[in-house]
Each structure stands twice: as structure tokens, then as C-alpha cells.
Design a protein around this motif. Structure first.
Motif, mmCIF file in Angstrom:
data_model
loop_
_atom_site.group_PDB
_atom_site.id
_atom_site.type_symbol
_atom_site.label_atom_id
_atom_site.label_comp_id
_atom_site.label_asym_id
_atom_site.label_seq_id
_atom_site.Cartn_x
_atom_site.Cartn_y
_atom_site.Cartn_z
ATOM 1 N N PRO A 238 0.819 -1.229 0.000
ATOM 2 C CA PRO A 238 0.000 0.000 0.000
ATOM 3 C C PRO A 238 0.847 1.272 0.000
ATOM 4 O O PRO A 238 0.420 2.311 -0.497
ATOM 5 N N MET A 239 2.066 1.162 0.553
ATOM 6 C CA MET A 239 2.941 2.344 0.594
ATOM 7 C C MET A 239 3.279 2.830 -0.812
ATOM 8 O O MET A 239 3.518 4.007 -1.039
ATOM 9 N N ALA A 240 3.300 1.883 -1.760
ATOM 10 C CA ALA A 240 3.679 2.243 -3.125
ATOM 11 C C ALA A 240 2.514 2.857 -3.909
ATOM 12 O O ALA A 240 2.716 3.413 -4.983
ATOM 13 N N ILE A 241 1.297 2.741 -3.378
ATOM 14 C CA ILE A 241 0.132 3.297 -4.096
ATOM 15 C C ILE A 241 -0.070 4.743 -3.663
ATOM 16 O O ILE A 241 -0.218 5.007 -2.469
ATOM 17 N N PRO A 242 -0.067 5.701 -4.604
ATOM 18 C CA PRO A 242 -0.301 7.089 -4.208
ATOM 19 C C PRO A 242 -1.602 7.228 -3.408
ATOM 20 O O PRO A 242 -2.612 6.613 -3.752
ATOM 21 N N LEU B 174 -16.247 9.926 9.145
ATOM 22 C CA LEU B 174 -15.007 10.071 9.924
ATOM 23 C C LEU B 174 -14.434 8.692 10.267
ATOM 24 O O LEU B 174 -13.222 8.480 10.188
ATOM 25 N N THR B 175 -15.329 7.751 10.588
ATOM 26 C CA THR B 175 -14.854 6.403 10.933
ATOM 27 C C THR B 175 -14.099 5.788 9.753
ATOM 28 O O THR B 175 -13.009 5.225 9.918
ATOM 29 N N SER B 176 -14.683 5.903 8.543
ATOM 30 C CA SER B 176 -14.009 5.349 7.363
ATOM 31 C C SER B 176 -12.675 6.040 7.129
ATOM 32 O O SER B 176 -11.683 5.393 6.775
ATOM 33 N N MET B 177 -12.655 7.359 7.308
ATOM 34 C CA MET B 177 -11.396 8.105 7.120
ATOM 35 C C MET B 177 -10.321 7.565 8.053
ATOM 36 O O MET B 177 -9.169 7.361 7.658
ATOM 37 N N ILE B 178 -10.714 7.342 9.326
ATOM 38 C CA ILE B 178 -9.741 6.877 10.331
ATOM 39 C C ILE B 178 -9.238 5.475 9.967
ATOM 40 O O ILE B 178 -8.034 5.218 9.969
ATOM 41 N N VAL B 179 -10.183 4.600 9.618
ATOM 42 C CA VAL B 179 -9.791 3.208 9.336
ATOM 43 C C VAL B 179 -8.907 3.150 8.078
ATOM 44 O O VAL B 179 -7.846 2.509 8.074
ATOM 45 N N ILE B 180 -9.317 3.830 7.013
ATOM 46 C CA ILE B 180 -8.548 3.762 5.758
ATOM 47 C C ILE B 180 -7.177 4.413 5.936
ATOM 48 O O ILE B 180 -6.158 3.883 5.490
ATOM 49 N N GLN B 181 -7.134 5.541 6.633
ATOM 50 C CA GLN B 181 -5.835 6.179 6.893
ATOM 51 C C GLN B 181 -4.970 5.265 7.771
ATOM 52 O O GLN B 181 -3.763 5.130 7.541
ATOM 53 N N GLY B 182 -5.599 4.627 8.764
ATOM 54 C CA GLY B 182 -4.862 3.723 9.650
ATOM 55 C C GLY B 182 -4.266 2.559 8.881
ATOM 56 O O GLY B 182 -3.096 2.211 9.059
ATOM 57 N N ALA C 188 -3.574 2.504 5.715
ATOM 58 C CA ALA C 188 -2.499 3.029 4.855
ATOM 59 C C ALA C 188 -1.239 3.281 5.685
ATOM 60 O O ALA C 188 -0.121 2.988 5.243
ATOM 61 N N LEU C 189 -1.421 3.819 6.888
ATOM 62 C CA LEU C 189 -0.260 4.125 7.743
ATOM 63 C C LEU C 189 0.458 2.854 8.198
ATOM 64 O O LEU C 189 1.675 2.879 8.410
ATOM 65 N N ALA C 190 -0.303 1.762 8.344
ATOM 66 C CA ALA C 190 0.291 0.519 8.841
ATOM 67 C C ALA C 190 1.480 0.115 7.988
ATOM 68 O O ALA C 190 2.525 -0.303 8.493
ATOM 69 N N SER C 191 1.315 0.276 6.698
ATOM 70 C CA SER C 191 2.380 -0.096 5.774
ATOM 71 C C SER C 191 3.631 0.754 6.018
ATOM 72 O O SER C 191 4.752 0.248 6.029
ATOM 73 N N HIS C 192 3.437 2.033 6.255
ATOM 74 C CA HIS C 192 4.561 2.954 6.473
ATOM 75 C C HIS C 192 5.236 2.672 7.812
ATOM 76 O O HIS C 192 6.453 2.654 7.921
ATOM 77 N N ALA C 193 4.397 2.471 8.847
ATOM 78 C CA ALA C 193 4.942 2.258 10.189
ATOM 79 C C ALA C 193 5.659 0.918 10.290
ATOM 80 O O ALA C 193 6.619 0.777 11.040
ATOM 81 N N TYR C 194 5.182 -0.031 9.490
ATOM 82 C CA TYR C 194 5.770 -1.372 9.548
ATOM 83 C C TYR C 194 7.274 -1.334 9.270
ATOM 84 O O TYR C 194 8.068 -1.966 9.968
ATOM 85 N N LEU C 195 7.641 -0.577 8.259
ATOM 86 C CA LEU C 195 9.053 -0.549 7.852
ATOM 87 C C LEU C 195 9.929 -0.053 8.998
ATOM 88 O O LEU C 195 11.018 -0.574 9.236
ATOM 89 N N LEU C 196 9.435 0.946 9.729
ATOM 90 C CA LEU C 196 10.215 1.507 10.836
ATOM 91 C C LEU C 196 10.293 0.515 11.998
ATOM 92 O O LEU C 196 11.364 0.281 12.561
ATOM 93 N N ILE C 197 9.158 -0.099 12.303
ATOM 94 C CA ILE C 197 9.090 -0.956 13.485
ATOM 95 C C ILE C 197 9.764 -2.305 13.238
ATOM 96 O O ILE C 197 10.376 -2.885 14.133
ATOM 97 N N ALA C 198 9.671 -2.789 11.985
ATOM 98 C CA ALA C 198 10.249 -4.100 11.669
ATOM 99 C C ALA C 198 11.744 -4.142 11.966
ATOM 100 O O ALA C 198 12.263 -5.161 12.426
ATOM 101 N N ILE C 199 12.436 -3.036 11.712
ATOM 102 C CA ILE C 199 13.884 -3.003 11.940
ATOM 103 C C ILE C 199 14.187 -3.231 13.418
ATOM 104 O O ILE C 199 15.094 -3.978 13.776
#
Lengths: 336, 592
Positions: free
Chosen positions: B127-131, B169-177, B179-190
């Protein structure tokens, strides 16, 4: 003595506008060839513009055109910064007329005798000879032809009816509705928008997602899609059409050479060429735009005239235009 | 030179050598701090100045009046309380979901023996690669009210009473969350990868269960990385606007970032309202400053988080036993919903000139025309070359700079106050709106006699500014896991500072640097706001190309370019695995 001073001031004004007394299309072309190129910042579809660039290049060989698309506010912002730094890189800009006051306030466009030098008709020469009208963006009600029959939408008022609840799109800034406010007045416009909003439209942030959403069936109808683009998409097979419902609001698209441009003669040739029948024809054929009224009206403008649909053009009074946009976007309520 | 040194040349030269040895780290600190200051302070000064410049329809540097009007307008407007409430709900909610999912997947993939770890790793990053704009649009195609794939399918199955409302608002939070999971994963995985499993083994030996070990041992040890992720992604969620603007308009949900967007993308006839946007941006900077102060306080005692020591560390996977299949099922469910469905919509949309609900009729209309159009586009070779140069060059530079900052912040010999200041300085640009960064750069490089305006260089400077905070946060968290004993041991063996850094520290922080490099590279390829402000005909990049196609109504071509971009980035993410696989096949075949 007084006449002499007036003549001197007139000469100064002309030179400030980059005009020489003997400017002719031919002499400008000779100068443009020396300049070699013209740099265009455009709000239009530059890729679709390629055919126009080719026609222009055939007419004026030896001139290279570099055109790239940039949103109007960003273009003006950059031009202001470049001008203040004394490093102008753009020759010509096109934008809808609402932005021109920002340009005039900073002396980025100056008068030029378009009529005298090129014979441009008076109705296309705007703002004391500082800009040229090259087309209109009409903003009619549009609809998905798989979901709506022709004639099913008979008036602007129809979209406030329960039948359309949740089934239409509304562009958030309401450019077209702000133009209609010139004719309807503030009270009627705001009242109309409140009834529209109560009918639960899907609110979109600009024209492009509106047209794509409409074509994909997310909604049955839309306010905020551009007529010329709807027509081009229809020609490409999209299930789209525009409702023959008046009055139809239209923004005015203008072009002007930028003061301090590195290629001023080429800039003038490019600006003028848009207003010629050849320029207008390629503008319509390639992008679906062009002038909707006057002797050079494009086929869509002619159809509007034949069907008796009135067109409301964007006001030249900048403050009125800004005020209308503010009240409309606030009434839509998606932004603030 | 002292009197003693003057009478004894040997002592004098030794003292001079010691002075120089002492002053070298300070010079290095000064150089790193100067570069970071140049990058961070220019937009920061512009932010503060433009928040005070009050004249309407003037750019900040044209304004002749300075006042606090913009702050008064922001702070006194009662509507802004609602705005801040929605913003807090959106930012905190999406960060909790995003970081929570990232922690779960990082633990699952990096610390356990779950099936298909490499596949899950790549799927997690997809998902990180999808604009973001296309990701949000894909969710509208999936859950739109009239013809969204999921809603329409539910209706066709006679379950029309169950409908997903994507405009809330609920959908915004869930979809943003998600999307963020993919970004946060890279940082936390290390951080999970660098974790010494002997700590967990000791806990098991003491009779602790797996779950208790995770919460009592693993999580506390990973506090810096988790806090860094929570902090960073809260700020990211505060300033992100793509998903809120696309999903929030219809439900009339506004957040600070969308307010800034509308202020800086004005209606016809106006210039961007930098004053209002900057005042809101300054509020974001204050919030970010408070968050980073909390982070600094929480991670003050760096020794508590050390997991890589001179005694060696073993990242051994935890056997899941009977939980292996159920947890794999949960992971696959996430992959299908968060990755598979949006990617399917993106590919589906790229094969159709105009979107159609999946059916036999739609299948007959599928074509590769959009891909041919992209292939034949004369701009593409230049766009690809520019994108490659910009992304690799800027990501490389920002990663090296972040490594230098991390070293100075965690191990530098400067006063602790200066090191904290450097850390905060590196974080500042993250909370400054992109448009303000762009404006500052245009202003500076038009006036300075440095010929970067209108070139890829100014875009590179912008990207370094934009992504310095993330890279620094990632590498600092990794640096904090390294014990100082490692360097002390090297020094005891006679190694100098440079040798120790290059041979001991650098190899251990390289995974974090690689993660930061990849993250930044992918985000540079996706970045649009700054690129739009700074690009020219000669410096077009993929993100501006996709925007142009989208704006010009060529949505299928935009999606095709998006699909090819995602494929390219996935290939990049999979490159190490592919390389290792190819090397294995080569060795098996030729025995070398």
C-alpha cells in the motif's frame, strides 16, 4: 509643448508594453525567429495541446514551443516570485479571467494594440488591451447516459427533488453556481444551494474526479463538470452528456504575454494565434473548448444559441466574482 | 600555545594533537548541525514570517504589514475547536490503528515462524507504493454509495441492508490507519529484527508465557522505536490531506490539513492564503514539538533499550505452534482487504477506459490500451530518468545525513542540550505544510546566486527537507539499540573513531539505513504537493505525470502509470529476495 509631452508619454507606454511603432505580424515573426522559442505556462491540457502546437509550428516554422501544465494560482505565484527576482522564465500564461487582477496588480501584463497590429476583434480584447479571450469553460449540469435519459433533467431546480437524493455530485467550490449568482442574485443562489445540499450530494474536490465519478456511475448527475471535457469524453465512448438546461454558466479563458518575458515577440504571436479561426478550430477539435459566443462561436456554442439556452459569462468585476465564490463555497459547506 | 608547551616542543605537539582530536568531533557536529539548520530553518523562518504577514492577496514576501491577526483568527474562531477535535480523533485514531497493525505484523513477520514471511513482508509494504489519492479513490470504487464494488455486491446478494459508508469520519480513520500501517511497519520491523531473542528466552525459562513475554519484555525494550513510530505517524496523520479531503468532503468532516489545503489552493482569483495556512502550520509545529519532547523524556535513559551488545545477539524466531495457521489466516485477511482489493481496483480501472462494475460485459471491454499509451508516451523516458535521479539521489543523501544526525544525537560528544536541539531541529520540517516549504525554496533560490531554480536540484533539496525527520527518527531508534560497549571494545583494541564507526556501528545500523532509504525513495516517487510547486518541463517526475494524466481526464492512463509504478517499487522491495534466490539457484547449478 503639452502635445509633445503627451506624445513622449505615449511612446513610453508603448515601449513599456514591448511595442514598436512598426510592429506587424511579419516583423514580430522575424523577431520571434531570432528568439527561437516560446515558453508557455498553461492551465489547459498540454498533452491534448500537442496538435495545436504542431499547427502553430507549421504556420511559424523556426519556433520551438515549450508548454507545461501548472495550476493557475501556482503559475501566478511563481511568475510573481520570478518577476520580483528579475529572473522571468515564462513568456505566456493562460488562465481564467478571475485570476487576472492578481496579474494586473503586479504589472505582469501591459496593454498592447492587438487590434491595430493583428486585427483581433474588439470583443476578444480584454482589460484595456492587456489580455485576450481565447475560450470559455461552460459548466452545465451533466449526467451519466446509462442512468439518466435525455431530457430527464429539465431545470436546475430538478436536482433538489427527492428523486435525486444522494445521486448527484457537486464540486466543492461551486465555480458555475458562483457565476449563476450574477444572474440569480445572492439570496436565490444561497437558497438553491441549501436545498441542493439537503439532497445529500457527493461532494468532490475538483472537476476531474467529478467527471470520472460520473462516468463510472458513482452518481447519475453532476454540477461542476466542464462541458467541453464532457463532450470529448463522450466522443471517446464515456456514457456522459450535458443537459440542455439554461442558463449555462461559463468561465472566460484568457491568454497574455508576461512582462519581462525572455521571448516577447514569440509570446505575442502565440497569444494572437489562439484568437484566429485556425487557432480556435484546433482548440475545439483537440480539447473541446473555444469561444461559445460571437462570430467565432464553436459548434457547442452554436447549439446553445439554436436551442435558446442563455449563457452567463464570468463577470469582469473581480470583487463581485470573488464574493460570489465565497458565499457559494460556504453554502456548499464542504470547505469551511 | 601555553608557556610549558613553548619550552617543550614534544608536549606542545601532543597537546595540539589532543586539542585537534577533541575539536574534530565538535567540527563534525557543527557541520552536521549547519546542514540540518540550512534545510530546516529556511522553511521554518518562512512559516513564522508568513504566519505574521497579514495582507490578503499578497505573497508573504510582498506583505508590508506584520501582525498576529492570523493567529487570532485561528485561535479565536470557535469553529476551529470542532476542527481540532476532528483532527485529534483522526490523527490519534489512525495512528493507533496504523501503529497497532504495524507492531502486530512486525512481530509476526520478524519474530515468529509464521508461513510465507517474505510474501507477507512485500504485501505489507505494497500500500505504501500506491499514491494516497489513488488509494482513497480505490476505496470509493469499493465502498461508494451507489455503485461501490462491495456495496453493490452486498445488494446483489440480497444483503442491501448492510452498506459500508465510505464518506464518514470512521471510514477516514480506518482507511488512513490501514495506509499508515504499511509505512509504520518498515520503521518498526527493523527494531524487531535487531531484537536479541535471548531476553525472550530468559523470560520463557522463568516461566513467562508468550503473550506475557511480548508485553513485559519485548515491547518495553522496543519503546524508542514504538514511540518514534507513534510520534512520527501522529504528525504524519496531522498533516496528511489526500484521504481526508477525498472522503471528508461529502460528510462535511474537516481536519487541520484539509483546512490548510483549501487555504493554499484558493478559489478562482485569489492567491494562496499563506497567512492562515502558516498560522495553522505553526500550531502543528507546537504540537510536534510537544510530542518530540515527550519522546525525548520517555527515551532519556538510552541504556534501558540496548539490545545489541558486545556479547552478541541472536534474532531467533519464536515458534507459534498451534497458533501458526490462525495467525496466518488473520494476516491473509488483512492482505486481501487492505492490499488485494485496492490493488485489484487499480488494475481493473487501468484496463477500462471508463469504470464498469465487474461483469461479462465489462470483461469484454478490458484492454491494454492504457499501457500502450504509457509505453508510447514521448515524455516517459525523461520522466523515468528524472524520477530515478531524484529519488535515488535525494534518498541516498537524506539517509547519510540522517545517519550522521543519529550518531551525533545518540553518541556525539557535544553538550546534551545541543544534541537535543539538533534532534528537534531535524524533526521540524515534518510539521511544516508542504506548500510553505515549496514557497520558501522558490523564494530563497530565486534570490541566491545558486543556479538550482527550475532544475531537479531544487526538487532534491525539497525532498531532503520533507523526509529528514522520518530518516532521522528511524536511524536514531536503531542507534539507541546499540550498546556503547561495542565501540568501547573497538577503542580498547586501538581503533580510532572513524574506523569504529565504519567497521562496527555502520554495519549494525545499515538495516535501519536501508529501511529509511527505501521508505524515502518510495515517498519521493509518490510525493506530489512539492513537486507540483517546483517542477518544470525539464524536471517532470512520475507523480506530476500521474497528476497530469488524472487532471486531463485520462484516468485509465493514470491508473496504468500507477500500476507500473507500484510494480517497479515492489520489484525494488523484492530485489534482495530475488537476488538471494538467483544466487542460490546459481550455486545449486554450478556449485560456485
Amino acid at each position: 509643448m503639452r502635445n509633445g509631452i503627451a506624445a513622449a508619454f505615449a511612446a513610453l507606454a508603448l515601449s513599456a508594453g514591448g511595442v514598436r511603432a512598426d510592429d506587424t505580424p511579419r516583423s514580430l515573426y522575424e523577431q520571434a525567429k531570432q528568439e527561437g522559442m516560446v515558453s508557455v505556462w498553461s492551465s489547459l491540457d498540454v498533452e491534448m495541446q500537442q496538435a495545436q502546437l504542431k499547427v502553430f509550428s507549421r504556420k511559424f516554422p523556426g519556433l520551438r514551443i515549450e508548454a507545461f501544465k501548472i495550476p493557475p494560482a501556482a503559475a501566478i505565484e511563481r511568475a510573481i516570485a520570478e518577476s520580483r527576482a528579475g529572473r522571468v522564465t515564462v513568456d505566456v500564461m493562460d488562465t481564467n479571467s478571475g485570476y487576472l487582477q492578481l496579474v494586473f496588480d503586479r504589472d505582469l501584463a501591459r496593454p498592447y494594440p492587438w487590434g491595430k497590429v493583428f486585427g483581433v476583434p474588439d470583443d476578444l480584447v480584454l482589460y484595456d488591451n492587456r489580455a485576450l479571450a481565447i475560450g470559455h469553460y461552460d459548466l452545465p449540469i451533466s449526467y451519466n447516459t446509462d442512468l439518466v435519459k435525455p431530457g430527464e433533467i429539465a431545470s436546475w431546480e430538478d436536482l433538489t427533488q427527492p428523486k435525486w437524493k444522494g445521486k448527484f455530485m457537486l464540486e466543492a467550490r461551486g465555480f458555475g453556481l458562483a457565476i449563476l449568482a450574477q444572474e440569480w442574485g445572492e439570496e436565490k443562489t444561497v437558497s438553491y444551494i441549501k436545498r441542493l445540499v439537503a439532497n445529500r450530494p457527493i461532494i468532490t474536490q475538483s472537476a476531474s474526479p467529478t467527471m470520472d465519478g460520473l462516468a463510472s456511475g458513482q452518481a447519475s448527475a453532476a454540477i461542476g463538470a466542464i462541458g467541453g471535457r464532457i463532450q470529448k469524453l463522450r466522443e471517446q465512448g464515456a456514457p456522459l452528456d450535458w443537459a440542455r438546461v439554461g442558463p449555462i454558466p461559463a468561465q472566460v479563458v484568457t491568454v497574455f504575454p508576461v512582462v519581462g518575458a525572455p521571448h516577447p515577440a514569440a509570446a505575442k504571436l502565440w497569444s494572437w494565434w489562439w484568437t484566429t479561426p485556425e487557432g480556435q478550430k484546433t482548440f475545439y477539435d483537440e480539447q473541446g473548448y473555444g469561444l461559445l459566443a460571437g462570430p467565432g462561436a464553436n459548434p457547442r456554442g452554436q447549439e446553445m444559441k439554436e436551442k435558446g439556452l442563455s449563457i452567463v459569462f464570468e463577470t469582469g468585476k473581480v470583487e463581485e466574482g470573488r464574493h460570489n465564490l465565497e458565499i457559494v463555497s460556504q453554502a456548499i459547506g464542504g470547505l469551511k | 600555545m601555553t608557556e610549558h608547551a613553548m619550552t617543550n616542543p614534544t608536549v606542545g605537539s601532543r597537546e595540539a594533537g589532543e586539542d585537534s582530536a577533541r575539536s574534530l568531533p565538535m567540527i563534525l557536529f557543527g557541520v552536521v548541525a549547519a546542514i540540518v539548520a540550512w534545510i530546516a530553518l529556511a522553511p521554518f523562518v518562512m512559516l513564522i514570517y508568513s504566519s505574521l504577514a497579514a495582507d490578503k492577496d499578497k505573497l508573504p514576501y510582498e506583505s508590508t504589514t506584520l501582525s498576529l491577526d492570523n493567529y487570532v483568527a485561528v485561535l479565536a474562531d470557535a469553529k476551529n475547536l470542532d476542527l481540532l477535535g476532528a483532527t485529534a480523533a483522526f490523527a490519534i485514531g489512525s495512528t493507533v490503528i496504523g501503529v497497532g497493525l504495524a507492531v502486530f505484523f512486525a512481530w509476526l513477520i520478524e519474530r515468529t515462524d509464521i508461513f510465507a514471511r517474505k510474501f507477507l513482508f512485500v504485501a505489507m509494504l505494497t500500500p505504501m507504493a500506491i499514491p494516497s489519492m489513488i488509494y482513497a479513490m480505490a476505496w470509493i470504487q469499493l465502498c461508494g454509495p451507489n455503485n461501490g464494488l462491495i456495496n453493490a455486491t452486498l445488494t446483489n446478494m440480497g444483503l442491501g441492508f448492510i452498506q459500508v459508508n465510505v464518506f464518514s469520519l470512521t471510514s477516514m480513520i480506518v482507511i488512513q490507519g490501514v495506509a499508515l500501517a504499511s509505512h509504520a511497519y518498515l520503521l518498526i520491523a527493523i527494531a524487531f529484527r535487531n531484537f536479541d531473542s535471548s531476553f525472550e528466552e530468559q523470560a520463557f525459562m522463568c516461566g513467562r508465557g508468550k503473550l506475557a513475554t511480548v508485553f513485559r519484555i519485548t515491547m518495553p525494550m522496543l519503546k524508542p522505536a514504538l514511540l518514534a513510530a507513534g510520534l512520527f505517524f501522529t504528525v504524519v496523520a496531522l498533516e496528511t490531506f489526500d484521504i481526508p479531503i477525498i472522503l471528508g468532503l461529502t460528510s462535511h468532516v474537516q481536519v487541520v490539513s484539509t483546512q490548510i489545503y483549501w487555504s493554499t489552493h484558493p478559489e478562482s482569483g485569489r492567491l494562496p492564503e499563506y497567512g492562515a495556512a502558516s498560522a495553522l502550520g505553526a500550531v502543528l509545529v507546537v504540537i510536534a514539538y510537544a510530542l518530540i519532547s515527550l519522546y525525548t523524556r520517555a527515551t532519556r535513559d538510552a541504556k534501558r533499550f540496548v539490545s545489541v551488545t558486545a556479547r552478541g545477539f541472536r534474532p531467533r524466531p519464536i515458534p507459534l505452534g498451534a497458533w501458526r495457521w490462525p495467525l496466518f489466516g488473520v494476516a491473509m485477511l488483512f492482505v486481501v482487504v487492505a492490499v488485494g482489493l485496492p490493488l485489484f481496483i487499480l488494475i481493473w480501472r487501468s484496463l477500462l477506459r471508463f469504470y464498469q462494475y465487474p461483469s461479462m460485459k465489462a470483461l469484454q471491454a478490458l484492454s491494454l490500451n492504457s499501457y500502450y499509451a504509457v509505453y508510447n508516451d514521448p515524455d516517459i523516458p525523461k520522466v523515468l530518468a528524472n524520477t530515478f535521479t531524484l529519488s535515488v539521489g535525494s534518498a541516498g543523501f537524506v539517509t547519510l545525513l540522517a545517519a550522521a544526525v543519529a550518531w551525533q544525537v545518540v553518541r556525539g560528544s557535544a553538550d546534551a542540550g545541543w544534541r537535543r536541539a539538533l534532534n528537534r531541529l531535524a524533526f521540524f520540517p515534518q510539521s511544516i505544510p508542504s506548500v510553505v516549504v515549496g514557497l520558501a525554496l522558490i523564494f530563497i533560490y530565486l534570490w541566491l546566486p545558486i543556479p538550482v531554480y527550475g532544475t531537479l536540484w531544487i526538487m532534491a533539496i525539497a525532498m531532503v527537507t520533507r523526509f529528514l525527520a522520518y530518516s532521522t527518527g528511524t536511524i536514531i531508534a536503531a542507534q539507541m539499540q546499540l550498546s556503547a560497549e561495542l565501540e568501547e571494545a573497538a577503542r580498547v583494541c586501538g581503533a580510532g573513531r572513524a574506523w569504529t564507526y565504519l567497521r562496527v556501528v555502520l554495519p549494525l545500523v545499515t538495516p535501519a539505513m536501508m529501511a529509511a532509504f527505501l521508505w524515502v525513495l518510495i515517498h519521493i516517487v509518490r510525493e506530489l504537493g512539492l513537486s507540483l510547486m517546483l517542477y518544470t518541463l525539464q524536471s517532470q517526475v512520475l507523480s506530476t505525470k500521474i497528476w497530469l494524466l488524472w487532471e486531463n481526464g485520462r484516468v485509465a492512463d493514470a491508473c496504468a502509470t500507477g500500476v507500473l509504478t507500484v510494480a517497479g517499487l515492489l520489484l525494488l522491495l523484492s530485489a534482495p529476495t530475488i537476488f538471494r534466490g538467483a544466487r542460490g539457484i546459481w550455486r545449486a547449478a554450478f556449485g560456485t
